[in-house]
Design a protein around this motif. Sequence first.
Motif, PDB file in Angstrom:
ATOM      1  N   ARG A 185       0.779  -1.221   0.211  1.00 24.04           N
ATOM      2  CA  ARG A 185       0.271   0.012   0.142  1.00 24.04           C
ATOM      3  C   ARG A 185       0.841   1.283   0.064  1.00 24.04           C
ATOM      4  O   ARG A 185       0.345   2.381  -0.445  1.00 24.04           O
ATOM      5  CB  ARG A 185      -0.789   0.016   1.174  1.00 24.04           C
ATOM      6  CG  ARG A 185      -0.209  -0.006   2.674  1.00 24.04           C
ATOM      7  CD  ARG A 185      -1.186  -0.100   3.637  1.00 24.04           C
ATOM      8  NE  ARG A 185      -0.751  -0.473   5.017  1.00 24.04           N
ATOM      9  CZ  ARG A 185      -0.504  -1.407   5.575  1.00 24.04           C
ATOM     10  NH1 ARG A 185      -1.407  -2.486   5.205  1.00 24.04           N
ATOM     11  NH2 ARG A 185       0.117  -1.741   6.380  1.00 24.04           N
ATOM     12  N   GLU A 186       2.215   1.184   0.530  1.00 28.75           N
ATOM     13  CA  GLU A 186       2.902   2.450   0.526  1.00 28.75           C
ATOM     14  C   GLU A 186       3.273   2.714  -0.666  1.00 28.75           C
ATOM     15  O   GLU A 186       3.486   4.110  -0.936  1.00 28.75           O
ATOM     16  CB  GLU A 186       4.111   2.153   1.441  1.00 28.75           C
ATOM     17  CG  GLU A 186       4.315   1.996   2.820  1.00 28.75           C
ATOM     18  CD  GLU A 186       3.645   0.461   3.301  1.00 28.75           C
ATOM     19  OE1 GLU A 186       3.471  -0.449   2.454  1.00 28.75           O
ATOM     20  OE2 GLU A 186       3.563   0.333   4.481  1.00 28.75           O
ATOM     21  N   GLY A 187       3.427   2.024  -1.771  1.00 25.51           N
ATOM     22  CA  GLY A 187       3.420   2.261  -3.076  1.00 25.51           C
ATOM     23  C   GLY A 187       2.571   2.747  -3.932  1.00 25.51           C
ATOM     24  O   GLY A 187       2.531   3.439  -4.960  1.00 25.51           O
ATOM     25  N   LEU A 188       1.341   2.416  -3.480  1.00 25.90           N
ATOM     26  CA  LEU A 188       0.129   2.898  -4.279  1.00 25.90           C
ATOM     27  C   LEU A 188      -0.522   4.208  -3.847  1.00 25.90           C
ATOM     28  O   LEU A 188      -0.995   4.963  -4.773  1.00 25.90           O
ATOM     29  CB  LEU A 188      -0.921   1.643  -4.167  1.00 25.90           C
ATOM     30  CG  LEU A 188      -0.727   0.263  -4.369  1.00 25.90           C
ATOM     31  CD1 LEU A 188      -1.686  -0.694  -3.974  1.00 25.90           C
ATOM     32  CD2 LEU A 188      -0.620   0.368  -6.050  1.00 25.90           C
ATOM     33  N   LEU A 189      -0.282   4.555  -2.694  1.00 23.81           N
ATOM     34  CA  LEU A 189      -0.858   5.783  -2.161  1.00 23.81           C
ATOM     35  C   LEU A 189       0.042   6.741  -2.194  1.00 23.81           C
ATOM     36  O   LEU A 189       1.173   6.691  -2.018  1.00 23.81           O
ATOM     37  CB  LEU A 189      -1.495   5.678  -0.798  1.00 23.81           C
ATOM     38  CG  LEU A 189      -2.568   4.793  -0.667  1.00 23.81           C
ATOM     39  CD1 LEU A 189      -3.006   4.599   0.971  1.00 23.81           C
ATOM     40  CD2 LEU A 189      -3.657   4.893  -1.431  1.00 23.81           C
ATOM     41  N   ASP A 190      -0.277   8.013  -2.885  1.00 22.04           N
ATOM     42  CA  ASP A 190       0.858   9.074  -3.476  1.00 22.04           C
ATOM     43  C   ASP A 190       0.270  10.228  -2.464  1.00 22.04           C
ATOM     44  O   ASP A 190      -0.845  10.862  -2.612  1.00 22.04           O
ATOM     45  CB  ASP A 190       1.009   9.421  -4.813  1.00 22.04           C
ATOM     46  CG  ASP A 190       1.700  10.370  -5.284  1.00 22.04           C
ATOM     47  OD1 ASP A 190       2.545  10.706  -4.285  1.00 22.04           O
ATOM     48  OD2 ASP A 190       1.599  10.849  -6.470  1.00 22.04           O
ATOM     49  N   LYS A 191       0.978  10.636  -1.651  1.00 20.17           N
ATOM     50  CA  LYS A 191       0.826  11.781  -0.725  1.00 20.17           C
ATOM     51  C   LYS A 191       1.089  13.212  -1.589  1.00 20.17           C
ATOM     52  O   LYS A 191       0.316  14.259  -1.094  1.00 20.17           O
ATOM     53  CB  LYS A 191       1.848  12.084   0.345  1.00 20.17           C
ATOM     54  CG  LYS A 191       1.644  11.030   1.474  1.00 20.17           C
ATOM     55  CD  LYS A 191       2.699  11.292   2.378  1.00 20.17           C
ATOM     56  CE  LYS A 191       2.047  11.127   3.753  1.00 20.17           C
ATOM     57  NZ  LYS A 191       2.915  11.498   5.054  1.00 20.17           N
ATOM     58  N   THR A 192       1.520  13.298  -2.810  1.00 17.91           N
ATOM     59  CA  THR A 192       1.515  14.357  -3.714  1.00 17.91           C
ATOM     60  C   THR A 192       0.207  14.625  -4.364  1.00 17.91           C
ATOM     61  O   THR A 192       0.016  15.458  -5.057  1.00 17.91           O
ATOM     62  CB  THR A 192       2.617  14.608  -4.556  1.00 17.91           C
ATOM     63  OG1 THR A 192       2.527  13.314  -5.317  1.00 17.91           O
ATOM     64  CG2 THR A 192       4.078  14.253  -3.801  1.00 17.91           C
ATOM     65  N   ASN A 193      -0.632  13.691  -4.484  1.00 19.85           N
ATOM     66  CA  ASN A 193      -2.070  13.552  -5.055  1.00 19.85           C
ATOM     67  C   ASN A 193      -2.599  14.410  -4.435  1.00 19.85           C
ATOM     68  O   ASN A 193      -2.797  14.513  -3.153  1.00 19.85           O
ATOM     69  CB  ASN A 193      -2.461  12.284  -5.165  1.00 19.85           C
ATOM     70  CG  ASN A 193      -3.932  12.181  -6.055  1.00 19.85           C
ATOM     71  OD1 ASN A 193      -4.419  13.229  -6.380  1.00 19.85           O
ATOM     72  ND2 ASN A 193      -4.331  10.969  -6.361  1.00 19.85           N
ATOM     73  N   THR A 194      -3.505  15.459  -5.143  1.00 19.07           N
ATOM     74  CA  THR A 194      -4.299  16.832  -4.497  1.00 19.07           C
ATOM     75  C   THR A 194      -5.477  15.980  -3.692  1.00 19.07           C
ATOM     76  O   THR A 194      -6.036  16.644  -2.861  1.00 19.07           O
ATOM     77  CB  THR A 194      -4.645  17.562  -5.498  1.00 19.07           C
ATOM     78  OG1 THR A 194      -5.449  16.905  -6.377  1.00 19.07           O
ATOM     79  CG2 THR A 194      -3.500  18.274  -5.941  1.00 19.07           C
ATOM     80  N   ALA A 195      -5.937  14.815  -3.936  1.00 17.47           N
ATOM     81  CA  ALA A 195      -7.160  14.248  -3.436  1.00 17.47           C
ATOM     82  C   ALA A 195      -6.575  13.272  -2.519  1.00 17.47           C
ATOM     83  O   ALA A 195      -5.549  12.715  -2.267  1.00 17.47           O
ATOM     84  CB  ALA A 195      -7.888  13.344  -4.631  1.00 17.47           C
ATOM     85  N   SER A 196      -7.275  13.385  -1.241  1.00 19.44           N
ATOM     86  CA  SER A 196      -6.812  12.574  -0.078  1.00 19.44           C
ATOM     87  C   SER A 196      -7.775  11.497   0.098  1.00 19.44           C
ATOM     88  O   SER A 196      -7.475  10.538   1.022  1.00 19.44           O
ATOM     89  CB  SER A 196      -6.969  13.577   1.191  1.00 19.44           C
ATOM     90  OG  SER A 196      -8.354  13.794   1.377  1.00 19.44           O
TER      91      SER A 196
END
Length: 116
Positions: free
Chosen positions: A2-13
């Motif tokens: 999951r760490e590789g799938l979720l991107d913190k730089t994505n504007t949607a949370s």
Amino acid sequence: MREGLLDKTNTASSVWADTAYRSKANEDFMEKQGFVSKVHRKKPHLKPMPRHIQKSNAGKSVIRSRVEHVFADQKSQTGLFVRTVGITRATMRIGLANIVYNMRRFLFLERISANA
């Protein structure tokens, strides 16, 4: 994974997923990372689904179905396989399939607005 799938730089949370991804570990991870879980809730074993959870899942399904239909269209075009030699050709094949989908979708929406 999951760490590789979720991107913190994505504007949607918000994180949208089906019940297979609902677990205590995933929910805790998303909360710690600042993501908002929009993961479907599971039906209790041998019990009816509570009405409020049913409504919540239905609202999430409306959003998710828009994305899932695009993937279903891609699957029907490629049959789940992209048969090319090399990642560059595969990337181009997928990109062209996306362009075709967008053009077909545009023409569909144009026809709807012309009839209205």
